[in-house]
Design an enzyme around this catalytic site. Structure first.
Site, PDB file in Angstrom:
ATOM      1  CE1 TYR A  22      -3.596  -1.900   0.241  1.00  0.00           C
ATOM      2  CE2 TYR A  22      -2.932  -3.484   2.170  1.00  0.00           C
ATOM      3  CZ  TYR A  22      -4.204  -3.482   1.247  1.00  0.00           C
ATOM      4  OH  TYR A  22      -4.904  -4.635   1.066  1.00  0.00           O
ATOM      5  CG  HIS A  97     -10.026  -1.407  -4.977  1.00  0.00           C
ATOM      6  ND1 HIS A  97     -10.372  -1.619  -3.491  1.00  0.00           N
ATOM      7  CD2 HIS A  97     -11.083  -2.441  -5.256  1.00  0.00           C
ATOM      8  CE1 HIS A  97     -12.417  -2.212  -3.080  1.00  0.00           C
ATOM      9  NE2 HIS A  97     -12.007  -2.153  -4.772  1.00  0.00           N
TER      10      HIS A  97
HETATM   11  C1  DQA Z   1      -7.936  -2.217  -1.204  1.00  0.00           C
HETATM   12  C2  DQA Z   1      -7.594  -4.277  -1.743  1.00  0.00           C
HETATM   13  C3  DQA Z   1      -8.120  -4.936  -0.430  1.00  0.00           C
HETATM   14  O1  DQA Z   1      -8.889  -5.803  -0.707  1.00  0.00           O
HETATM   15  C4  DQA Z   1      -8.249  -4.484   0.858  1.00  0.00           C
HETATM   16  O2  DQA Z   1      -8.463  -5.603   1.987  1.00  0.00           O
HETATM   17  C5  DQA Z   1      -8.097  -3.559   1.567  1.00  0.00           C
HETATM   18  C6  DQA Z   1      -7.298  -2.465   0.312  1.00  0.00           C
HETATM   19  C7  DQA Z   1      -7.282  -1.827  -1.270  1.00  0.00           C
HETATM   20  O3  DQA Z   1      -7.059  -0.582  -1.617  1.00  0.00           O
HETATM   21  O4  DQA Z   1      -6.253  -1.602  -2.331  1.00  0.00           O
HETATM   22  O5  DQA Z   1      -7.589  -3.125   2.888  1.00  0.00           O
HETATM   23  O6  DQA Z   1      -9.328  -1.607  -1.294  1.00  0.00           O
END
Ligand code: DQA
Length: 140
Positions: A22, A97
């Site tokens: 992330y 995402h």
């Molecule tokens: C997310 C992807 C989701 O699968 C995960 O549970 C997240 C972050 C993303 O931004 O990549 O918490 O939404």
């Protein structure tokens, strides 16, 4: 124009959560960049770790705002109720995402949000929010 950015569970930990997936930037810091990139947009930012609170917020902004950028995070894959809220409101929703949910575990391939959204962006890091906002701005 008014755009709401709604982030779901654990996204308050951006910058210190699984940084290999992330990244290193807290969302509040990135939001400052977005405000500079889009000076004409009145941004409203909301984050919650609670499913019902996210639904309340979608209902609150969903009839007045010009667009919503939604990263429902883990609830994307589990919450019929958040999908129903996206379907119920009038404002266009862009699903974002940060990670590529299709290159991870199989359970992340299911989204209750995608089919109710104007479009979805995944795997492009925080830039996905910028692209979503650009689309909402251009269509206004
Ligand atoms: C997310 C992807 C989701 O699968 C995960 O549970 C997240 C972050 C993303 O931004 O990549 O918490 O939404």
């Amino acid at each position: 124009m008014r755009i709401a950015i709604i982030n779901g569970p654990n996204l308050n930990l951006l910058g210190k959560r699984e940084t290999d997936i992330y990244g290193n930037m807290p969302f509040e810091k990135y939001l400052q960049e977005l405000r500079v990139l889009f000076p004409a947009v009145d941004f409203h930012y909301y984050q919650s770790n609670v499913e019902g609170e996210l639904i309340n917020e979608l209902q609150k902004v969903g009839y007045d705002y010009d667009g919503i950028v939604l990263n429902a995070a883990g609830y994307t894959h589990t919450s019929v109720a958040i999908g129903d809220a996206v379907a119920a409101i009038k404002a266009p929703v862009v699903e974002v995402h940060i990670s590529n949910v299709h290159s991870r575990e199989d359970f992340r391939k299911l989204s209750h949000v995608s089919g109710k959204s104007a479009g979805s962006i995944f795997g492009l890091g925080l830039k996905g929010y910028e692209f979503a906002i650009r689309w909402l701005v251009d269509r206004a």
